[in-house]
Design a protein around this motif. Structure first.
Motif, PDB file in Angstrom:
ATOM      1  N   ASN A 372      38.819  22.479  90.129  1.00 24.90           N
ATOM      2  CA  ASN A 372      38.761  22.082  91.545  1.00 24.90           C
ATOM      3  C   ASN A 372      40.148  21.768  92.092  1.00 24.90           C
ATOM      4  O   ASN A 372      40.373  21.802  93.303  1.00 24.90           O
ATOM      5  CB  ASN A 372      37.847  20.861  91.723  1.00 24.90           C
ATOM      6  CG  ASN A 372      36.398  21.199  91.421  1.00 24.90           C
ATOM      7  OD1 ASN A 372      35.985  22.343  91.535  1.00 24.90           O
ATOM      8  ND2 ASN A 372      35.630  20.187  91.025  1.00 24.90           N
ATOM      9  N   ASN A 373      41.068  21.443  91.192  1.00 23.69           N
ATOM     10  CA  ASN A 373      42.455  21.158  91.586  1.00 23.69           C
ATOM     11  C   ASN A 373      43.298  22.417  91.370  1.00 23.69           C
ATOM     12  O   ASN A 373      44.123  22.479  90.461  1.00 23.69           O
ATOM     13  CB  ASN A 373      43.004  19.980  90.769  1.00 23.69           C
ATOM     14  CG  ASN A 373      42.077  18.780  90.771  1.00 23.69           C
ATOM     15  OD1 ASN A 373      41.402  18.505  89.785  1.00 23.69           O
ATOM     16  ND2 ASN A 373      42.028  18.073  91.876  1.00 23.69           N
ATOM     17  N   LYS A 374      43.116  23.402  92.211  1.00 23.30           N
ATOM     18  CA  LYS A 374      43.737  24.715  91.992  1.00 23.30           C
ATOM     19  C   LYS A 374      45.260  24.676  92.054  1.00 23.30           C
ATOM     20  O   LYS A 374      45.934  25.459  91.395  1.00 23.30           O
ATOM     21  CB  LYS A 374      43.177  25.712  93.005  1.00 23.30           C
ATOM     22  CG  LYS A 374      41.693  25.992  92.803  1.00 23.30           C
ATOM     23  CD  LYS A 374      41.183  27.028  93.782  1.00 23.30           C
ATOM     24  CE  LYS A 374      39.696  27.311  93.526  1.00 23.30           C
ATOM     25  NZ  LYS A 374      39.169  28.312  94.490  1.00 23.30           N
ATOM     26  N   ASP A 375      45.810  23.778  92.835  1.00 27.66           N
ATOM     27  CA  ASP A 375      47.266  23.741  92.970  1.00 27.66           C
ATOM     28  C   ASP A 375      47.964  23.210  91.725  1.00 27.66           C
ATOM     29  O   ASP A 375      49.110  23.565  91.437  1.00 27.66           O
ATOM     30  CB  ASP A 375      47.666  22.889  94.185  1.00 27.66           C
ATOM     31  CG  ASP A 375      47.250  23.524  95.499  1.00 27.66           C
ATOM     32  OD1 ASP A 375      47.062  24.759  95.506  1.00 27.66           O
ATOM     33  OD2 ASP A 375      47.116  22.800  96.499  1.00 27.66           O
ATOM     34  N   SER A 376      47.273  22.328  90.979  1.00 28.95           N
ATOM     35  CA  SER A 376      47.919  21.695  89.821  1.00 28.95           C
ATOM     36  C   SER A 376      47.269  22.064  88.488  1.00 28.95           C
ATOM     37  O   SER A 376      47.786  21.704  87.428  1.00 28.95           O
ATOM     38  CB  SER A 376      47.887  20.165  89.985  1.00 28.95           C
ATOM     39  OG  SER A 376      46.542  19.712  90.108  1.00 28.95           O
ATOM     40  N   PHE A 377      46.164  22.784  88.535  1.00 32.12           N
ATOM     41  CA  PHE A 377      45.427  23.103  87.311  1.00 32.12           C
ATOM     42  C   PHE A 377      46.301  23.797  86.271  1.00 32.12           C
ATOM     43  O   PHE A 377      46.181  23.564  85.062  1.00 32.12           O
ATOM     44  CB  PHE A 377      44.216  23.975  87.638  1.00 32.12           C
ATOM     45  CG  PHE A 377      43.385  24.335  86.441  1.00 32.12           C
ATOM     46  CD1 PHE A 377      42.598  23.380  85.817  1.00 32.12           C
ATOM     47  CD2 PHE A 377      43.399  25.622  85.917  1.00 32.12           C
ATOM     48  CE1 PHE A 377      41.835  23.700  84.705  1.00 32.12           C
ATOM     49  CE2 PHE A 377      42.647  25.953  84.808  1.00 32.12           C
ATOM     50  CZ  PHE A 377      41.864  24.982  84.203  1.00 32.12           C
ATOM     51  N   TRP A 378      47.220  24.627  86.726  1.00 26.75           N
ATOM     52  CA  TRP A 378      48.072  25.399  85.823  1.00 26.75           C
ATOM     53  C   TRP A 378      49.016  24.535  85.003  1.00 26.75           C
ATOM     54  O   TRP A 378      49.556  24.982  83.979  1.00 26.75           O
ATOM     55  CB  TRP A 378      48.892  26.421  86.633  1.00 26.75           C
ATOM     56  CG  TRP A 378      49.915  25.780  87.537  1.00 26.75           C
ATOM     57  CD1 TRP A 378      49.730  25.353  88.810  1.00 26.75           C
ATOM     58  CD2 TRP A 378      51.273  25.487  87.207  1.00 26.75           C
ATOM     59  NE1 TRP A 378      50.873  24.801  89.317  1.00 26.75           N
ATOM     60  CE2 TRP A 378      51.847  24.873  88.353  1.00 26.75           C
ATOM     61  CE3 TRP A 378      52.072  25.673  86.086  1.00 26.75           C
ATOM     62  CZ2 TRP A 378      53.165  24.450  88.401  1.00 26.75           C
ATOM     63  CZ3 TRP A 378      53.394  25.253  86.131  1.00 26.75           C
ATOM     64  CH2 TRP A 378      53.930  24.654  87.279  1.00 26.75           C
ATOM     65  N   THR A 379      49.222  23.269  85.418  1.00 30.43           N
ATOM     66  CA  THR A 379      50.134  22.396  84.670  1.00 30.43           C
ATOM     67  C   THR A 379      49.502  21.815  83.410  1.00 30.43           C
ATOM     68  O   THR A 379      50.189  21.173  82.611  1.00 30.43           O
ATOM     69  CB  THR A 379      50.625  21.228  85.556  1.00 30.43           C
ATOM     70  OG1 THR A 379      49.516  20.391  85.907  1.00 30.43           O
ATOM     71  CG2 THR A 379      51.286  21.759  86.821  1.00 30.43           C
ATOM     72  N   ASN A 380      48.199  21.989  83.225  1.00 34.25           N
ATOM     73  CA  ASN A 380      47.556  21.516  81.999  1.00 34.25           C
ATOM     74  C   ASN A 380      48.139  22.242  80.780  1.00 34.25           C
ATOM     75  O   ASN A 380      48.615  23.376  80.894  1.00 34.25           O
ATOM     76  CB  ASN A 380      46.048  21.780  82.059  1.00 34.25           C
ATOM     77  CG  ASN A 380      45.318  20.803  82.957  1.00 34.25           C
ATOM     78  OD1 ASN A 380      45.342  19.614  82.727  1.00 34.25           O
ATOM     79  ND2 ASN A 380      44.668  21.315  83.993  1.00 34.25           N
ATOM     80  N   PRO A 381      48.120  21.613  79.612  1.00 34.32           N
ATOM     81  CA  PRO A 381      48.574  22.305  78.397  1.00 34.32           C
ATOM     82  C   PRO A 381      47.821  23.612  78.200  1.00 34.32           C
ATOM     83  O   PRO A 381      46.607  23.681  78.414  1.00 34.32           O
ATOM     84  CB  PRO A 381      48.250  21.303  77.280  1.00 34.32           C
ATOM     85  CG  PRO A 381      48.258  19.972  77.962  1.00 34.32           C
ATOM     86  CD  PRO A 381      47.717  20.223  79.333  1.00 34.32           C
ATOM     87  N   GLN A 382      48.543  24.646  77.830  1.00 32.94           N
ATOM     88  CA  GLN A 382      47.935  25.964  77.646  1.00 32.94           C
ATOM     89  C   GLN A 382      48.269  26.508  76.260  1.00 32.94           C
ATOM     90  O   GLN A 382      49.369  26.315  75.745  1.00 32.94           O
ATOM     91  CB  GLN A 382      48.461  26.938  78.709  1.00 32.94           C
ATOM     92  CG  GLN A 382      48.144  26.525  80.143  1.00 32.94           C
ATOM     93  CD  GLN A 382      48.700  27.517  81.153  1.00 32.94           C
ATOM     94  OE1 GLN A 382      48.790  28.710  80.869  1.00 32.94           O
ATOM     95  NE2 GLN A 382      49.081  27.027  82.327  1.00 32.94           N
ATOM     96  N   PHE A 383      47.297  27.203  75.677  1.00 28.80           N
ATOM     97  CA  PHE A 383      47.483  27.814  74.362  1.00 28.80           C
ATOM     98  C   PHE A 383      46.945  29.239  74.414  1.00 28.80           C
ATOM     99  O   PHE A 383      45.854  29.472  74.939  1.00 28.80           O
ATOM    100  CB  PHE A 383      46.741  27.016  73.275  1.00 28.80           C
ATOM    101  CG  PHE A 383      47.077  25.560  73.268  1.00 28.80           C
ATOM    102  CD1 PHE A 383      48.224  25.103  72.653  1.00 28.80           C
ATOM    103  CD2 PHE A 383      46.251  24.643  73.897  1.00 28.80           C
ATOM    104  CE1 PHE A 383      48.551  23.753  72.647  1.00 28.80           C
ATOM    105  CE2 PHE A 383      46.564  23.288  73.909  1.00 28.80           C
ATOM    106  CZ  PHE A 383      47.717  22.844  73.286  1.00 28.80           C
ATOM    107  N   ARG A 384      47.715  30.151  73.886  1.00 29.59           N
ATOM    108  CA  ARG A 384      47.284  31.550  73.854  1.00 29.59           C
ATOM    109  C   ARG A 384      46.860  31.899  72.436  1.00 29.59           C
ATOM    110  O   ARG A 384      47.609  31.708  71.479  1.00 29.59           O
ATOM    111  CB  ARG A 384      48.409  32.467  74.322  1.00 29.59           C
ATOM    112  CG  ARG A 384      48.005  33.938  74.357  1.00 29.59           C
ATOM    113  CD  ARG A 384      49.022  34.784  75.099  1.00 29.59           C
ATOM    114  NE  ARG A 384      49.090  34.428  76.505  1.00 29.59           N
ATOM    115  CZ  ARG A 384      49.670  35.184  77.430  1.00 29.59           C
ATOM    116  NH1 ARG A 384      50.224  36.352  77.082  1.00 29.59           N
ATOM    117  NH2 ARG A 384      49.721  34.801  78.677  1.00 29.59           N
ATOM    118  N   VAL A 385      45.642  32.404  72.302  1.00 32.65           N
ATOM    119  CA  VAL A 385      45.068  32.730  70.997  1.00 32.65           C
ATOM    120  C   VAL A 385      44.719  34.212  70.963  1.00 32.65           C
ATOM    121  O   VAL A 385      44.060  34.717  71.877  1.00 32.65           O
ATOM    122  CB  VAL A 385      43.797  31.889  70.722  1.00 32.65           C
ATOM    123  CG1 VAL A 385      43.221  32.241  69.356  1.00 32.65           C
ATOM    124  CG2 VAL A 385      44.112  30.404  70.808  1.00 32.65           C
TER     125      VAL A 385
END
Length: 433
Positions: A372-385
């Motif tokens: 729901n927080n589209k502007d900041s959602f991308w700042t969450n930790p991300q992992f590529r598997v």
């Protein structure tokens, strides 16, 4: 004149937090402490988990008269204390009446089936025999690291009887000592009050946890539980919460809002039809299901003597059988904890690999909230598997060949003071370029 040549020995880095080299909880070294006690010819006294009210109920949440409690060594309770009598069994203990830790004891019941895991949690190098120094140690897996927890042998009693978990054999003390070690990790006995089975299952194994809602899942849960049982997974289940209060016993014998151990699955033939059964254990060591396939159910009369002798028991020990249909109706969730999820595939040739990642959410920088927080959602930790192609042996198996589990690490010592934040993860497909 130049200095003499010195051969430098390469430094070997020892990885701590493993089963072979666990972390010393509260910096207490079991071997050193025991050695010191033997040399001094004295019994160990644990100053990090003292024999007083601070270790039982520091905030007085339990209905206990703390003035009546005396901490006694097993030798002061019985004349011939033993750590284990014969062998470890799910019938060795019953839950105490002052502490709502059925979630922990249901997990202990599952643990008793797996000798190798039990030996990890309760190392075999201890007893009440020679060189006894009043000191024990247990190992738990906590948030990615194995820890070694040291305790002394004093246990809380009233009128000479244990007030928390009790052994069905009066001189057997492994259940009470295991409970004390876990209470120390949690902060106090009172900090063990109320919880979820998955927490203790993970702490015993360092494995992978799966939870299913029997009434809602689309998988063949009985078949999956059957494979999990053969794969030596630990299983438990929880009944539906009541509308009034916890521990209300329904007319059919099921306790509302209660944790149980799943101790087996089996099939029997009744009137030429196959019936799928689940065996369940109440950690109270009493109080059983009274419906179809219960101990005294007339349905057992239509089963062969061989299958009756294999399954049916009239003992009032808290363990009972029920059909998968009744299990689905009466239990809200089923928890399975395993060292590997290989059993999820019907082929025994399939094997899984695992990877662990650590990261954190930091307010203002990496806490992007939900979608729901589209502007900041991308700042969450991300992992590529990368999901590799299935081997030929596994071809045709379920396409859901990735299992993601998220664990929240606690910062505070006392378990009841921990804030459990609402966290989640999202899985996205990434097309290769």
């Amino acid at each position: 004149m130049p200095p003499p040549h010195v051969n430098k020995i390469p430094r070997i880095e020892v990885k701590t937090g493993t089963l072979d080299v666990p972390l010393k909880f509260l910096d207490q070294d079991y071997q050193e402490l025991k050695k010191s006690c033997i040399i001094k010819k004295e019994r160990y006294v644990d100053d990090k988990f003292p024999s007083d009210s601070s270790s039982i109920d520091p905030k007085k949440k339990l209905k206990l008269d703390l003035e009546k409690i005396k901490w006694l060594s097993p030798s002061k309770i019985v004349s011939d204390p033993q750590l284990i009598v014969k062998e470890v069994s799910r019938f060795d203990y019953s839950q105490g009446c002052y502490l709502g830790n059925c979630w922990f004891l249901a997990s202990v019941g599952a643990l008793t089936f797996q000798d190798d895991i039990m030996d990890q949690v309760m190392p075999a190098d201890q007893s009440f025999g020679q060189d006894y120094a009043g000191i024990f140690h247990f190992r738990f897996w906590r948030f990615g690291k194995w820890i070694d927890v040291v305790i002394d042998d004093k246990l809380p009693t009233i009128n000479g009887k244990l007030i928390f978990v009790r052994s069905t054999t009066s001189n057997e003390f492994w259940p009470a000592l295991l409970e004390k070690a876990y209470a120390k990790v949690c902060g106090s006995y009172a900090d063990m009050h109320s919880g979820v089975v998955s927490e203790a299952l993970l702490d015993f194994t360092g494995g992978i946890h799966l939870r299913f809602e029997p009434a809602k899942t689309s998988v063949d849960l009985w078949s999956l539980m059957n494979r999990a049982s053969k794969a030596k997974a630990l299983m438990a289940c929880g009944s539906f919460q009541g509308k009034t209060s916890e521990n209300t016993v329904l007319p059919n014998g099921i306790v509302q809002g209660h944790a149980y151990t799943v101790t087996g699955v089996s099939k029997v033939t009744c009137k030429e039809k196959q019936v799928r059964l689940v065996r369940v254990l109440n950690p109270w060591a009493k109080g059983e299901w009274t419906g179809d396939w219960s101990d005294k159910s007339p349905l057992w009369n239509d089963v062969s003597e061989k299958e009756q002798s294999k399954c049916c028991s009239l003992a009032n020990d808290g363990e009972f059988w029920m059909s998968m249909e009744d299990f689905t109706t009466n239990f809200r969730q089923t928890d399975i904890c395993c060292l590997s999820p290989d059993f999820l595939d019907s082929s025994s040739e399939c094997s899984w690999t695992s990877t662990c990642y650590n990261d954190s959410w930091v307010a203002g920088t990496t806490a992007g909230g939900c979608l729901n927080n589209k502007d900041s959602f991308w700042t969450n930790p991300q992992f590529r598997v990368r999901i590799e192609a299935l081997d030929k042996e596994c071809a045709g198996q379920c396409p859901e060949n990735i299992l993601v589990s998220l664990m929240q690490n606690h910062e505070k010592r006392n378990r009841s003071e921990v804030s459990n934040y609402a966290i989640a993860f999202s899985v996205f497909a990434v097309n290769e370029r």
